[in-house]
Design an enzyme around this catalytic site. Structure first.
Site, PDB file in Angstrom:
ATOM      1  N   HIS A 256       0.795  -1.236   0.000  1.00 46.56           N
ATOM      2  CA  HIS A 256       0.000   0.000   0.000  1.00 46.56           C
ATOM      3  C   HIS A 256       0.823   1.279   0.000  1.00 46.56           C
ATOM      4  CE1 HIS A 256      -3.299  -2.643   2.050  1.00 46.56           C
ATOM      5  NE2 HIS A 256      -2.897  -3.118   0.876  1.00 46.56           N
ATOM      6  N   GLU A 348     -13.423   2.014  -3.419  1.00 47.22           N
ATOM      7  CA  GLU A 348     -14.231   3.237  -3.343  1.00 47.22           C
ATOM      8  C   GLU A 348     -13.844   4.265  -4.390  1.00 47.22           C
ATOM      9  OE1 GLU A 348     -13.604   4.869   0.552  1.00 47.22           O
ATOM     10  OE2 GLU A 348     -14.697   3.240   1.554  1.00 47.22           O
TER      11      GLU A 348
END
Ligand code: HEC
Length: 478
Positions: A256, A348
Protein backbone atom coordinates in the site's frame (compact mmCIF):
# COMPACT_ATOMS: atom_id res chain seq x y z
CA UNK A 1 -1.68 -35.10 -29.05
CA UNK A 2 -1.92 -32.17 -26.70
CA UNK A 3 -5.48 -33.17 -25.84
CA UNK A 4 -4.49 -36.71 -25.08
CA UNK A 5 -1.74 -35.55 -22.83
CA UNK A 6 -3.99 -33.12 -21.05
CA UNK A 7 -6.65 -35.76 -20.53
CA UNK A 8 -4.18 -38.10 -18.93
CA UNK A 9 -3.00 -35.32 -16.71
CA UNK A 10 -6.48 -34.51 -15.38
CA UNK A 11 -7.13 -38.15 -14.69
CA UNK A 12 -3.92 -38.43 -12.76
CA UNK A 13 -4.62 -35.31 -10.73
CA UNK A 14 -8.20 -36.39 -10.07
CA UNK A 15 -6.96 -39.65 -8.60
CA UNK A 16 -4.54 -37.90 -6.34
CA UNK A 17 -7.18 -35.58 -4.92
CA UNK A 18 -8.38 -36.48 -1.45
CA UNK A 19 -12.01 -37.53 -1.13
CA UNK A 20 -13.68 -34.31 -0.17
CA UNK A 21 -15.13 -31.53 -2.21
CA UNK A 22 -18.11 -30.04 -0.51
CA UNK A 23 -16.83 -27.04 -2.41
CA UNK A 24 -14.94 -26.99 -5.69
CA UNK A 25 -11.33 -26.08 -5.07
CA UNK A 26 -11.60 -23.62 -7.93
CA UNK A 27 -14.27 -21.80 -5.97
CA UNK A 28 -12.20 -21.98 -2.80
CA UNK A 29 -9.33 -20.44 -4.72
CA UNK A 30 -11.47 -17.83 -6.43
CA UNK A 31 -13.06 -16.78 -3.16
CA UNK A 32 -9.97 -16.73 -0.99
CA UNK A 33 -6.85 -16.42 -3.08
CA UNK A 34 -7.57 -14.88 -6.50
CA UNK A 35 -7.82 -11.31 -5.19
CA UNK A 36 -4.08 -11.39 -4.48
CA UNK A 37 -2.67 -14.18 -6.64
CA UNK A 38 -4.86 -13.53 -9.72
CA UNK A 39 -7.79 -15.45 -11.23
CA UNK A 40 -5.42 -17.71 -13.11
CA UNK A 41 -2.73 -17.74 -10.40
CA UNK A 42 -0.69 -15.48 -12.63
CA UNK A 43 0.03 -13.07 -9.79
CA UNK A 44 -1.15 -9.58 -9.07
CA UNK A 45 -0.92 -8.00 -5.67
CA UNK A 46 1.02 -11.07 -4.58
CA UNK A 47 3.36 -13.26 -6.58
CA UNK A 48 2.45 -15.65 -9.34
CA UNK A 49 1.90 -19.20 -8.13
CA UNK A 50 2.63 -20.72 -11.55
CA UNK A 51 6.10 -19.34 -12.29
CA UNK A 52 8.03 -22.15 -10.59
CA UNK A 53 9.62 -19.65 -8.21
CA UNK A 54 8.97 -20.81 -4.67
CA UNK A 55 10.21 -18.62 -1.84
CA UNK A 56 8.89 -20.76 0.99
CA UNK A 57 9.48 -24.25 -0.30
CA UNK A 58 8.31 -26.29 -3.23
CA UNK A 59 7.25 -29.60 -1.62
CA UNK A 60 3.59 -30.38 -0.98
CA UNK A 61 4.25 -30.17 2.73
CA UNK A 62 5.91 -26.75 2.54
CA UNK A 63 3.18 -25.30 0.35
CA UNK A 64 0.57 -26.75 2.70
CA UNK A 65 2.29 -25.12 5.69
CA UNK A 66 2.63 -21.79 3.90
CA UNK A 67 -1.10 -21.71 3.24
CA UNK A 68 -2.09 -22.96 6.67
CA UNK A 69 0.24 -20.76 8.75
CA UNK A 70 0.61 -17.84 6.32
CA UNK A 71 3.62 -15.59 5.99
CA UNK A 72 1.98 -12.74 7.80
CA UNK A 73 4.93 -10.33 7.74
CA UNK A 74 4.98 -10.68 3.93
CA UNK A 75 1.23 -10.15 3.64
CA UNK A 76 0.18 -13.78 3.12
CA UNK A 77 -2.68 -14.46 5.55
CA UNK A 78 -2.89 -17.66 7.62
CA UNK A 79 -5.79 -19.82 6.46
CA UNK A 80 -5.68 -22.52 9.14
CA UNK A 81 -8.61 -21.17 11.12
CA UNK A 82 -10.80 -20.68 8.04
CA UNK A 83 -10.14 -23.57 5.74
CA UNK A 84 -10.10 -27.23 6.68
CA UNK A 85 -6.92 -29.22 6.15
CA UNK A 86 -8.73 -30.93 3.31
CA UNK A 87 -9.46 -27.66 1.62
CA UNK A 88 -5.83 -26.61 1.98
CA UNK A 89 -4.66 -29.93 0.63
CA UNK A 90 -6.96 -29.42 -2.35
CA UNK A 91 -5.46 -26.00 -2.89
CA UNK A 92 -1.95 -27.42 -2.91
CA UNK A 93 -3.01 -29.78 -5.64
CA UNK A 94 -4.82 -27.08 -7.54
CA UNK A 95 -1.77 -24.81 -7.48
CA UNK A 96 0.46 -27.59 -8.77
CA UNK A 97 -2.04 -28.47 -11.50
CA UNK A 98 -2.11 -24.88 -12.63
CA UNK A 99 1.65 -24.60 -12.50
CA UNK A 100 1.95 -27.70 -14.62
CA UNK A 101 -0.53 -26.37 -17.12
CA UNK A 102 1.29 -23.05 -17.32
CA UNK A 103 4.54 -24.84 -18.07
CA UNK A 104 2.76 -26.73 -20.83
CA UNK A 105 1.41 -23.50 -22.22
CA UNK A 106 -2.05 -24.84 -21.63
CA UNK A 107 -3.02 -21.87 -19.51
CA UNK A 108 -4.69 -19.72 -22.06
CA UNK A 109 -5.84 -16.26 -21.23
CA UNK A 110 -9.24 -15.47 -22.70
CA UNK A 111 -7.89 -13.48 -25.60
CA UNK A 112 -4.57 -14.21 -27.22
CA UNK A 113 -4.11 -11.12 -29.30
CA UNK A 114 -5.67 -7.99 -27.97
CA UNK A 115 -5.71 -6.50 -31.45
CA UNK A 116 -8.37 -8.94 -32.56
CA UNK A 117 -10.91 -8.37 -29.83
CA UNK A 118 -13.77 -5.97 -30.37
CA UNK A 119 -15.77 -4.27 -27.65
CA UNK A 120 -19.28 -2.95 -28.03
CA UNK A 121 -20.32 -0.36 -25.52
CA UNK A 122 -23.33 1.91 -25.23
CA UNK A 123 -21.87 4.66 -27.38
CA UNK A 124 -18.94 3.17 -29.31
CA UNK A 125 -17.51 -0.01 -30.73
CA UNK A 126 -13.73 -0.18 -30.55
CA UNK A 127 -10.76 -2.52 -30.76
CA UNK A 128 -7.36 -2.39 -29.07
CA UNK A 129 -4.15 -1.49 -30.85
CA UNK A 130 -0.86 -2.29 -29.11
CA UNK A 131 1.44 0.74 -28.90
CA UNK A 132 4.33 -0.72 -26.90
CA UNK A 133 5.28 -3.91 -25.08
CA UNK A 134 7.52 -4.27 -22.05
CA UNK A 135 9.23 -7.01 -20.04
CA UNK A 136 7.36 -6.58 -16.79
CA UNK A 137 4.57 -4.73 -14.97
CA UNK A 138 3.86 -1.20 -16.15
CA UNK A 139 2.52 1.01 -13.37
CA UNK A 140 1.64 4.29 -15.00
CA UNK A 141 1.14 5.98 -18.34
CA UNK A 142 0.80 9.67 -19.10
CA UNK A 143 0.52 11.51 -22.41
CA UNK A 144 2.50 14.71 -23.00
CA UNK A 145 1.11 17.71 -24.92
CA UNK A 146 3.28 16.69 -27.90
CA UNK A 147 1.58 13.29 -28.08
CA UNK A 148 4.66 11.53 -26.71
CA UNK A 149 4.00 9.14 -23.84
CA UNK A 150 5.82 8.56 -20.56
CA UNK A 151 5.43 5.19 -18.86
CA UNK A 152 6.85 3.65 -15.70
CA UNK A 153 7.88 0.04 -15.41
CA UNK A 154 7.56 -0.98 -11.76
CA UNK A 155 10.97 -2.66 -11.63
CA UNK A 156 12.50 0.84 -11.95
CA UNK A 157 12.48 2.01 -15.56
CA UNK A 158 11.09 5.20 -17.03
CA UNK A 159 10.25 5.08 -20.75
CA UNK A 160 9.61 7.75 -23.35
CA UNK A 161 7.50 6.56 -26.26
CA UNK A 162 7.45 8.73 -29.39
CA UNK A 163 4.64 7.29 -31.51
CA UNK A 164 4.84 6.86 -35.26
CA UNK A 165 4.34 10.23 -36.92
CA UNK A 166 4.57 11.55 -40.48
CA UNK A 167 6.10 8.31 -41.68
CA UNK A 168 8.68 8.35 -38.86
CA UNK A 169 8.77 5.06 -37.01
CA UNK A 170 7.93 4.81 -33.31
CA UNK A 171 10.91 5.31 -30.97
CA UNK A 172 11.04 4.01 -27.39
CA UNK A 173 13.80 5.35 -25.15
CA UNK A 174 14.69 4.43 -21.59
CA UNK A 175 15.35 7.57 -19.54
CA UNK A 176 18.57 7.01 -17.65
CA UNK A 177 19.52 8.39 -14.27
CA UNK A 178 16.25 8.22 -12.32
CA UNK A 179 16.48 7.42 -8.58
CA UNK A 180 17.05 3.87 -7.38
CA UNK A 181 13.80 2.23 -6.28
CA UNK A 182 12.96 -0.46 -3.70
CA UNK A 183 11.46 -3.07 -5.99
CA UNK A 184 9.66 -5.74 -4.00
CA UNK A 185 6.03 -6.82 -3.63
CA UNK A 186 3.94 -3.69 -4.44
CA UNK A 187 6.93 -1.35 -4.28
CA UNK A 188 8.98 0.04 -7.14
CA UNK A 189 8.76 2.88 -9.61
CA UNK A 190 5.14 4.01 -9.45
CA UNK A 191 3.39 7.08 -10.90
CA UNK A 192 4.57 9.65 -13.45
CA UNK A 193 3.01 13.09 -14.04
CA UNK A 194 4.14 16.29 -15.72
CA UNK A 195 3.80 19.96 -14.83
CA UNK A 196 0.52 21.48 -16.14
CA UNK A 197 2.59 23.91 -18.27
CA UNK A 198 4.84 21.23 -19.70
CA UNK A 199 7.10 21.63 -21.69
CA UNK A 200 7.44 25.34 -20.83
CA UNK A 201 7.90 24.14 -17.27
CA UNK A 202 9.75 20.93 -18.09
CA UNK A 203 9.23 19.19 -14.72
CA UNK A 204 8.42 15.49 -14.64
CA UNK A 205 7.22 14.08 -11.30
CA UNK A 206 7.74 10.47 -10.19
CA UNK A 207 6.46 8.58 -7.17
CA UNK A 208 8.35 5.54 -5.97
CA UNK A 209 9.25 3.39 -3.00
CA UNK A 210 12.39 5.04 -1.76
CA UNK A 211 15.00 2.67 -0.26
CA UNK A 212 15.86 3.67 3.33
CA UNK A 213 19.56 3.42 2.43
CA UNK A 214 19.19 6.36 0.04
CA UNK A 215 18.26 8.67 2.93
CA UNK A 216 21.26 7.50 4.94
CA UNK A 217 19.39 5.03 7.13
CA UNK A 218 20.77 1.57 7.86
CA UNK A 219 17.21 0.14 7.91
CA UNK A 220 16.24 -2.18 5.08
CA UNK A 221 12.91 -0.44 4.60
CA UNK A 222 11.12 1.92 2.28
CA UNK A 223 8.44 4.60 2.06
CA UNK A 224 6.60 6.45 -0.70
CA UNK A 225 8.58 9.42 -2.05
CA UNK A 226 8.04 12.07 -4.73
CA UNK A 227 10.85 13.44 -6.87
CA UNK A 228 10.90 15.79 -9.83
CA UNK A 229 13.43 16.16 -12.63
CA UNK A 230 13.78 17.09 -16.27
CA UNK A 231 14.34 14.88 -19.28
CA UNK A 232 17.11 16.10 -21.56
CA UNK A 233 18.34 13.87 -24.39
CA UNK A 234 17.11 10.70 -22.75
CA UNK A 235 18.72 11.64 -19.44
CA UNK A 236 17.08 12.48 -16.06
CA UNK A 237 18.55 15.80 -14.87
CA UNK A 238 18.12 18.70 -12.39
CA UNK A 239 16.59 16.34 -9.84
CA UNK A 240 14.86 17.76 -6.75
CA UNK A 241 13.22 15.81 -3.93
CA UNK A 242 9.64 16.97 -3.44
CA UNK A 243 8.65 14.61 -0.62
CA UNK A 244 10.84 12.15 1.23
CA UNK A 245 9.63 10.69 4.54
CA UNK A 246 12.03 10.59 7.52
CA UNK A 247 13.51 7.18 8.36
CA UNK A 248 11.12 6.71 11.31
CA UNK A 249 8.28 6.29 8.78
CA UNK A 250 10.14 3.72 6.68
CA UNK A 251 9.22 0.05 7.13
CA UNK A 252 9.88 -3.25 5.43
CA UNK A 253 6.25 -3.61 4.39
CA UNK A 254 5.74 -4.14 0.68
CA UNK A 255 2.14 -2.98 0.97
CA UNK A 256 0.00 0.00 0.00
CA UNK A 257 2.23 2.76 -1.28
CA UNK A 258 -0.66 4.75 -2.78
CA UNK A 259 1.42 6.95 -5.05
CA UNK A 260 -0.75 8.79 -7.55
CA UNK A 261 0.15 12.39 -8.33
CA UNK A 262 -2.02 15.32 -9.44
CA UNK A 263 -0.56 18.75 -10.18
CA UNK A 264 -2.87 21.75 -10.18
CA UNK A 265 -2.77 25.46 -9.56
CA UNK A 266 0.60 25.54 -7.82
CA UNK A 267 0.05 22.42 -5.74
CA UNK A 268 1.14 18.80 -5.99
CA UNK A 269 -1.36 16.36 -4.47
CA UNK A 270 -0.20 12.80 -3.87
CA UNK A 271 -1.48 9.74 -2.09
CA UNK A 272 0.26 7.49 0.42
CA UNK A 273 -1.41 4.18 1.32
CA UNK A 274 -1.66 2.83 4.86
CA UNK A 275 1.47 0.70 4.19
CA UNK A 276 -0.32 -2.35 5.60
CA UNK A 277 -0.97 -0.76 9.01
CA UNK A 278 -4.61 0.22 8.78
CA UNK A 279 -4.92 2.08 12.09
CA UNK A 280 -2.29 4.62 10.94
CA UNK A 281 -4.76 5.99 8.38
CA UNK A 282 -6.51 7.72 11.32
CA UNK A 283 -3.27 8.94 12.92
CA UNK A 284 -2.45 12.51 11.86
CA UNK A 285 1.12 12.22 13.09
CA UNK A 286 1.86 9.60 10.40
CA UNK A 287 2.00 10.03 6.62
CA UNK A 288 0.23 6.68 6.05
CA UNK A 289 -3.26 6.53 4.57
CA UNK A 290 -3.34 10.20 3.57
CA UNK A 291 -3.61 12.52 0.60
CA UNK A 292 -0.88 15.16 0.96
CA UNK A 293 -0.62 18.61 -0.58
CA UNK A 294 2.61 20.54 -1.18
CA UNK A 295 3.73 23.37 -3.42
CA UNK A 296 5.23 22.19 -6.71
CA UNK A 297 8.73 22.41 -5.22
CA UNK A 298 7.85 20.54 -2.02
CA UNK A 299 7.34 23.45 0.38
CA UNK A 300 4.38 23.26 2.78
CA UNK A 301 1.42 25.53 1.96
CA UNK A 302 0.61 27.46 5.13
CA UNK A 303 -3.12 27.12 4.46
CA UNK A 304 -3.05 23.31 4.62
CA UNK A 305 -5.68 22.08 7.12
CA UNK A 306 -3.38 20.70 9.84
CA UNK A 307 -0.53 23.21 9.72
CA UNK A 308 -1.44 24.67 13.11
CA UNK A 309 -2.33 21.41 14.78
CA UNK A 310 0.40 20.13 17.11
CA UNK A 311 1.52 16.55 16.35
CA UNK A 312 -0.21 16.54 12.95
CA UNK A 313 1.91 16.45 9.79
CA UNK A 314 1.51 19.74 7.93
CA UNK A 315 1.48 18.11 4.48
CA UNK A 316 -1.80 16.25 5.15
CA UNK A 317 -4.79 17.30 3.04
CA UNK A 318 -7.24 14.45 3.83
CA UNK A 319 -7.05 11.19 5.80
CA UNK A 320 -8.63 7.81 6.51
CA UNK A 321 -7.51 6.24 3.22
CA UNK A 322 -6.47 2.63 2.65
CA UNK A 323 -4.59 2.53 -0.64
CA UNK A 324 -5.46 5.36 -3.01
CA UNK A 325 -4.12 4.23 -6.38
CA UNK A 326 -6.18 6.61 -8.49
CA UNK A 327 -6.18 10.43 -8.37
CA UNK A 328 -7.52 12.79 -11.04
CA UNK A 329 -8.56 16.38 -11.51
CA UNK A 330 -12.13 17.02 -12.67
CA UNK A 331 -11.81 19.11 -15.86
CA UNK A 332 -14.79 21.36 -15.06
CA UNK A 333 -14.95 21.65 -11.28
CA UNK A 334 -11.19 21.18 -10.57
CA UNK A 335 -12.18 18.84 -7.74
CA UNK A 336 -9.83 15.98 -6.95
CA UNK A 337 -11.38 12.56 -7.39
CA UNK A 338 -9.80 9.46 -5.96
CA UNK A 339 -10.16 5.71 -6.24
CA UNK A 340 -9.15 3.70 -3.27
CA UNK A 341 -8.10 0.10 -3.50
CA UNK A 342 -10.14 -1.26 -0.63
CA UNK A 343 -10.13 -4.57 1.20
CA UNK A 344 -12.24 -7.40 -0.20
CA UNK A 345 -15.46 -5.73 -1.32
CA UNK A 346 -14.48 -2.21 -0.34
CA UNK A 347 -13.12 -0.39 -3.41
CA UNK A 348 -14.23 3.24 -3.34
CA UNK A 349 -14.56 6.35 -5.47
CA UNK A 350 -14.18 9.50 -3.35
CA UNK A 351 -14.35 13.23 -3.91
CA UNK A 352 -11.37 14.55 -1.94
CA UNK A 353 -11.76 17.66 0.18
CA UNK A 354 -9.43 19.37 2.59
CA UNK A 355 -9.55 18.27 6.23
CA UNK A 356 -11.98 15.38 5.64
CA UNK A 357 -11.82 11.89 7.09
CA UNK A 358 -12.65 9.08 4.64
CA UNK A 359 -13.12 6.56 7.37
CA UNK A 360 -10.64 3.69 6.86
CA UNK A 361 -10.53 1.41 8.83
CA UNK A 362 -13.33 2.60 11.13
CA UNK A 363 -15.92 2.36 8.37
CA UNK A 364 -15.69 0.32 5.16
CA UNK A 365 -17.87 -1.69 2.80
CA UNK A 366 -15.24 -4.39 2.68
CA UNK A 367 -14.07 -7.35 4.71
CA UNK A 368 -10.61 -8.85 5.22
CA UNK A 369 -9.20 -10.89 2.36
CA UNK A 370 -9.46 -14.01 4.52
CA UNK A 371 -13.20 -13.44 4.90
CA UNK A 372 -13.12 -12.11 8.45
CA UNK A 373 -14.84 -8.84 9.23
CA UNK A 374 -12.90 -5.59 9.77
CA UNK A 375 -15.79 -3.67 11.28
CA UNK A 376 -19.58 -3.84 11.13
CA UNK A 377 -19.76 -0.09 10.42
CA UNK A 378 -20.22 1.35 6.95
CA UNK A 379 -20.95 4.92 8.02
CA UNK A 380 -20.41 7.25 10.92
CA UNK A 381 -20.86 10.96 11.63
CA UNK A 382 -17.77 12.97 10.73
CA UNK A 383 -16.67 10.44 8.11
CA UNK A 384 -17.17 10.75 4.38
CA UNK A 385 -19.17 8.26 2.34
CA UNK A 386 -17.74 7.13 -0.99
CA UNK A 387 -19.40 8.47 -4.12
CA UNK A 388 -19.44 4.91 -5.43
CA UNK A 389 -18.12 1.52 -4.35
CA UNK A 390 -17.78 -2.00 -5.70
CA UNK A 391 -18.71 -5.29 -4.05
CA UNK A 392 -17.08 -7.54 -5.11
CA UNK A 393 -13.98 -5.42 -5.58
CA UNK A 394 -12.62 -4.73 -9.03
CA UNK A 395 -9.25 -3.80 -7.46
CA UNK A 396 -9.13 -0.19 -8.61
CA UNK A 397 -5.94 1.28 -10.06
CA UNK A 398 -5.37 4.53 -11.95
CA UNK A 399 -8.15 6.86 -13.14
CA UNK A 400 -8.48 9.70 -15.63
CA UNK A 401 -11.22 12.07 -16.73
CA UNK A 402 -11.91 11.90 -20.44
CA UNK A 403 -11.64 14.99 -22.61
CA UNK A 404 -11.25 15.02 -26.38
CA UNK A 405 -12.80 14.44 -29.77
CA UNK A 406 -12.33 10.73 -30.40
CA UNK A 407 -14.90 9.70 -27.79
CA UNK A 408 -16.82 12.98 -27.71
CA UNK A 409 -19.85 11.40 -26.00
CA UNK A 410 -17.68 10.50 -23.01
CA UNK A 411 -16.74 14.11 -22.26
CA UNK A 412 -15.79 14.54 -18.57
CA UNK A 413 -16.59 10.92 -17.76
CA UNK A 414 -14.25 9.22 -15.30
CA UNK A 415 -12.31 6.24 -16.67
CA UNK A 416 -11.54 3.75 -13.89
CA UNK A 417 -9.22 0.73 -14.06
CA UNK A 418 -9.84 -2.59 -12.31
CA UNK A 419 -6.98 -5.02 -11.91
CA UNK A 420 -8.39 -8.21 -10.41
CA UNK A 421 -11.53 -7.98 -12.54
CA UNK A 422 -9.47 -6.94 -15.59
CA UNK A 423 -11.75 -4.05 -16.43
CA UNK A 424 -11.79 -0.54 -17.74
CA UNK A 425 -14.93 1.26 -16.59
CA UNK A 426 -16.59 4.55 -17.41
CA UNK A 427 -18.38 6.49 -14.70
CA UNK A 428 -20.76 9.29 -15.56
CA UNK A 429 -20.68 11.96 -12.86
CA UNK A 430 -23.45 14.52 -12.55
CA UNK A 431 -23.65 17.10 -9.75
CA UNK A 432 -20.86 15.23 -7.97
CA UNK A 433 -22.85 11.98 -8.02
CA UNK A 434 -21.95 8.83 -9.94
CA UNK A 435 -25.04 8.18 -12.06
CA UNK A 436 -23.76 5.50 -14.44
CA UNK A 437 -21.08 2.78 -14.34
CA UNK A 438 -20.30 0.94 -17.59
CA UNK A 439 -17.68 -1.75 -18.29
CA UNK A 440 -15.73 -0.86 -21.45
CA UNK A 441 -12.98 -3.49 -21.55
CA UNK A 442 -12.98 -6.93 -19.93
CA UNK A 443 -10.52 -9.83 -19.56
CA UNK A 444 -7.51 -8.48 -21.46
CA UNK A 445 -5.11 -8.49 -18.53
CA UNK A 446 -4.84 -6.48 -15.35
CA UNK A 447 -5.76 -2.88 -16.13
CA UNK A 448 -3.37 -0.81 -14.02
CA UNK A 449 -3.62 2.67 -15.48
CA UNK A 450 -5.37 4.78 -18.09
CA UNK A 451 -4.32 7.99 -19.79
CA UNK A 452 -5.84 10.38 -22.33
CA UNK A 453 -3.75 11.99 -25.07
CA UNK A 454 -4.19 15.60 -26.17
CA UNK A 455 -5.99 14.26 -29.29
CA UNK A 456 -8.45 12.34 -27.17
CA UNK A 457 -6.93 8.89 -27.58
CA UNK A 458 -7.43 6.57 -24.62
CA UNK A 459 -4.27 4.74 -23.53
CA UNK A 460 -4.63 1.66 -21.34
CA UNK A 461 -2.03 -0.38 -19.46
CA UNK A 462 -2.65 -4.16 -19.66
CA UNK A 463 -0.46 -6.39 -17.52
CA UNK A 464 -0.05 -10.11 -17.29
CA UNK A 465 -2.22 -11.77 -19.94
CA UNK A 466 0.02 -14.40 -21.57
CA UNK A 467 2.94 -12.83 -19.75
CA UNK A 468 2.65 -9.64 -21.78
CA UNK A 469 2.86 -6.11 -20.44
CA UNK A 470 1.64 -3.48 -22.82
CA UNK A 471 0.15 -0.11 -23.52
CA UNK A 472 -2.80 -0.21 -25.91
CA UNK A 473 -4.90 2.44 -27.58
CA UNK A 474 -8.67 2.26 -28.10
CA UNK A 475 -9.43 2.40 -31.82
CA UNK A 476 -12.99 3.43 -32.69
CA UNK A 477 -14.69 1.39 -35.35
CA UNK A 478 -16.05 3.79 -37.94
C1 HEC B 1 -3.99 -10.66 0.95
C2 HEC B 1 -3.32 -11.21 -0.17
C3 HEC B 1 -3.17 -12.72 -0.27
C4 HEC B 1 -4.17 -13.66 -0.27
C5 HEC B 1 -5.66 -13.42 -0.17
C6 HEC B 1 -3.51 -14.93 -0.44
N1 HEC B 1 -2.17 -14.76 -0.51
FE1 HEC B 1 -0.79 -16.20 -0.79
N2 HEC B 1 0.69 -14.86 -0.62
C7 HEC B 1 0.50 -13.50 -0.47
C8 HEC B 1 1.78 -12.86 -0.33
C9 HEC B 1 2.00 -11.37 -0.18
C10 HEC B 1 2.73 -13.88 -0.41
C11 HEC B 1 4.22 -13.71 -0.27
C12 HEC B 1 4.88 -13.80 -1.60
C13 HEC B 1 5.04 -12.50 -2.33
O1 HEC B 1 4.09 -11.96 -2.89
O2 HEC B 1 6.16 -12.04 -2.40
C14 HEC B 1 2.00 -15.12 -0.59
C15 HEC B 1 2.61 -16.36 -0.72
C16 HEC B 1 1.93 -17.53 -0.99
C17 HEC B 1 2.55 -18.80 -1.21
C18 HEC B 1 4.02 -19.09 -1.16
C19 HEC B 1 4.66 -18.85 -2.50
C20 HEC B 1 6.13 -19.10 -2.47
O3 HEC B 1 6.81 -18.40 -3.21
O4 HEC B 1 6.60 -19.95 -1.73
C21 HEC B 1 1.54 -19.70 -1.47
C22 HEC B 1 1.68 -21.17 -1.75
C23 HEC B 1 0.31 -18.99 -1.39
N3 HEC B 1 0.57 -17.67 -1.10
C24 HEC B 1 -0.93 -19.56 -1.57
C25 HEC B 1 -2.12 -18.89 -1.31
C26 HEC B 1 -3.41 -19.54 -1.29
C27 HEC B 1 -3.69 -20.98 -1.60
C28 HEC B 1 -4.31 -18.58 -0.95
C29 HEC B 1 -5.81 -18.75 -0.72
C30 HEC B 1 -6.21 -19.70 0.29
C31 HEC B 1 -3.59 -17.34 -0.79
N4 HEC B 1 -2.27 -17.57 -0.99
C32 HEC B 1 -4.18 -16.13 -0.50
C33 HEC B 1 -0.69 -12.83 -0.43
C34 HEC B 1 -1.92 -13.43 -0.40
Amino acid sequence: MKLYHYGLFSLFMANSLPALAQQDVRDIFQQNCASCHGDNLEGGMAKSLVDKQWQYGTSDKKIFETIKNGVTEAGMPAWGSLLSDQDIRALVVYIQEKEYQAQQNELKSQVSEAGLAEFSTKEYTFSLETLAEFDSTIWAVTALPSGDILATEKQGKLWLIQPEQNGKKQVITEIKGIPEVWHRSQGGLLDVAVHPNYPKQPWVYLSYSQPSSSIGSDKEGTMTAIVRGQIVDGQWQSQQMVYSAPAKFHTRSGHHFGSRIVLHNGYVYFSVGDRGKMELAQDLSKPNGKIHRLYYDGRIPQNNPFVKQKEALPSIWSYGHRNPQGLALHPLTSDIWETEHGPRGGDEVNLIESNKNYGWPVITYGINYNGQPITDKTEMPGMEQPKHYWVPSIATGGIEFYQGKTFAKWQNNLLVTGMAKQELRRLVIRDNQVVEDEVLIKDQGRVRDVGVSPDGDILVVLNGANQTYKIVKLKVKS
